[in-house]
Design a protein around this motif. Structure first.
Motif, PDB file in Angstrom:
ATOM      1  N   ASP A  30       0.814  -1.211   0.000  1.00 13.74           N
ATOM      2  CA  ASP A  30       0.000   0.000   0.000  1.00 13.74           C
ATOM      3  C   ASP A  30       0.849   1.262   0.000  1.00 13.74           C
ATOM      4  O   ASP A  30       0.322   2.370  -0.118  1.00 13.74           O
ATOM      5  N   CYS A  31       2.158   1.094   0.141  1.00 16.45           N
ATOM      6  CA  CYS A  31       3.041   2.258   0.195  1.00 16.45           C
ATOM      7  C   CYS A  31       4.279   1.988  -0.647  1.00 16.45           C
ATOM      8  O   CYS A  31       4.820   0.873  -0.628  1.00 16.45           O
ATOM      9  N   ASP A  32       4.714   3.013  -1.381  1.00 14.63           N
ATOM     10  CA  ASP A  32       5.921   2.860  -2.194  1.00 14.63           C
ATOM     11  C   ASP A  32       7.151   3.467  -1.537  1.00 14.63           C
ATOM     12  O   ASP A  32       8.236   3.488  -2.125  1.00 14.63           O
ATOM     13  N   LEU A  53      -2.471   7.486  -3.986  1.00 16.85           N
ATOM     14  CA  LEU A  53      -2.865   6.090  -3.806  1.00 16.85           C
ATOM     15  C   LEU A  53      -2.208   5.252  -4.894  1.00 16.85           C
ATOM     16  O   LEU A  53      -2.285   5.581  -6.080  1.00 16.85           O
ATOM     17  N   LEU A  54      -1.559   4.171  -4.491  1.00 19.61           N
ATOM     18  CA  LEU A  54      -0.908   3.299  -5.467  1.00 19.61           C
ATOM     19  C   LEU A  54      -1.944   2.631  -6.369  1.00 19.61           C
ATOM     20  O   LEU A  54      -2.927   2.063  -5.898  1.00 19.61           O
ATOM     21  N   TRP A  55      -1.688   2.705  -7.650  1.00 21.09           N
ATOM     22  CA  TRP A  55      -2.554   2.098  -8.659  1.00 21.09           C
ATOM     23  C   TRP A  55      -1.782   0.965  -9.321  1.00 21.09           C
ATOM     24  O   TRP A  55      -0.720   1.160  -9.899  1.00 21.09           O
ATOM     25  N   TYR A  56      -2.354  -0.257  -9.207  1.00 25.87           N
ATOM     26  CA  TYR A  56      -1.784  -1.446  -9.844  1.00 25.87           C
ATOM     27  C   TYR A  56      -2.690  -1.821 -11.021  1.00 25.87           C
ATOM     28  O   TYR A  56      -3.813  -2.272 -10.825  1.00 25.87           O
ATOM     29  N   ASN A  60       3.332  -6.685  -9.212  1.00 21.33           N
ATOM     30  CA  ASN A  60       3.344  -5.575  -8.247  1.00 21.33           C
ATOM     31  C   ASN A  60       4.460  -4.568  -8.540  1.00 21.33           C
ATOM     32  O   ASN A  60       4.659  -3.627  -7.760  1.00 21.33           O
ATOM     33  N   LYS A  61       5.173  -4.769  -9.627  1.00 19.21           N
ATOM     34  CA  LYS A  61       6.227  -3.830 -10.017  1.00 19.21           C
ATOM     35  C   LYS A  61       5.674  -2.712 -10.906  1.00 19.21           C
ATOM     36  O   LYS A  61       6.229  -1.610 -10.942  1.00 19.21           O
TER      37      LYS A  61
END
Length: 237
Positions: free
Chosen positions: A14-16, A53-56, A62-63
């Motif tokens: 959830d965090c980069d 917000l991380l967008w996958y 997940n990279k």
């Protein structure tokens, strides 16, 4: 017996590890855009707005990810999320994204972001540099690619209906009704002013009602007194 190896479960953090902003000016603009969009679409349960917000976009990888400063996903319900996993969101990509530049941003980094947004379906991509007062935008064309907006300094978002104006060394974003985006502090002051004005109007209306009731009561008294005087006159005759 041959044992079939179990596939490794992919974790989507959830965090980069990167901060949401590098300075107060950048953070203020992120908050202004995100919060005003929240307010603008507050009554629509199917518009999701998020900041950092991380967008996958791809399940199992997940990279490949990006965390827009602000993103808007039209057609997705409001609610808390640890990240935006597109395959869990009806495979709907955020249609609009914003990036607010800071002195730490590099041309190579921004080029990679533009390539990512182009590849994964963003329809409108906007970049604002608050230090240089530079605003640029990209819009997905009929051929399916993000193309530069030629005159972004007076441009209305097709998806959001908001208008961007850059003139006289000032950048302003306007709601569809013409009201400008405001900071949370300005919004709070505006709400308080509106509350005070509404209260003043209520008091004035109450005073007017009381005056009307008083005048009506006085009129009834005068009418009763006139009837009494008329009765006395008839008796005297």
């Amino acid at each position: 017996m041959v044992t079939t190896p179990q596939p490794t479960k992919v974790i989507y953090p959830d965090c980069d590890g990167n901060p949401i902003s590098d300075n107060t000016r950048q953070f203020r603009w992120i908050v202004v855009i995100k919060e005003n969009l929240e307010i603008l679409f507050d009554d629509d349960p199917n518009v999701f707005v998020a900041g950092d917000l991380l967008w996958y976009p791809q399940e199992g990888n997940n990279k490949i990810r990006q965390a827009p400063d602000v993103m808007v996903a039209i057609g997705r319900p409001k609610g808390d999320r640890g990240s935006y996993k597109q395959w869990e969101e009806g495979n709907i990509a955020p249609q609009v994204v914003f990036e607010i530049l800071s002195p730490g941003n590099r041309l190579k980094e921004m080029a990679k972001k533009e390539k990512f947004y182009d590849c994964y379906g963003v329809e409108e991509y906007y970049i604002f540099d608050p230090d240089r007062l530079d605003f640029n935008g990209w819009l997905r064309d009929e051929a399916g690619s993000l193309e530069v907006i030629e005159q972004p300094e007076n441009w209305t978002s097709p998806r959001l209906g908001i208008r961007f104006e850059l003139q006289d060394e000032q950048f302003t974003i306007y709601r569809p009704d013409g009201r400008p985006f405001l900071t949370p502090t300005e919004l709070a002051k505006q709400a308080e002013q509106q509350r005070l004005e509404a209260e003043q109007q209520r008091l004035e209306a109450e005073q007017q009602r009381q005056r009307a009731e008083s005048a009506e009561a006085r009129l009834r008294e005068l009418e009763a007194r006139l009837r009494e005087l008329e009765g006395d006159r008839h008796r005297d005759e």
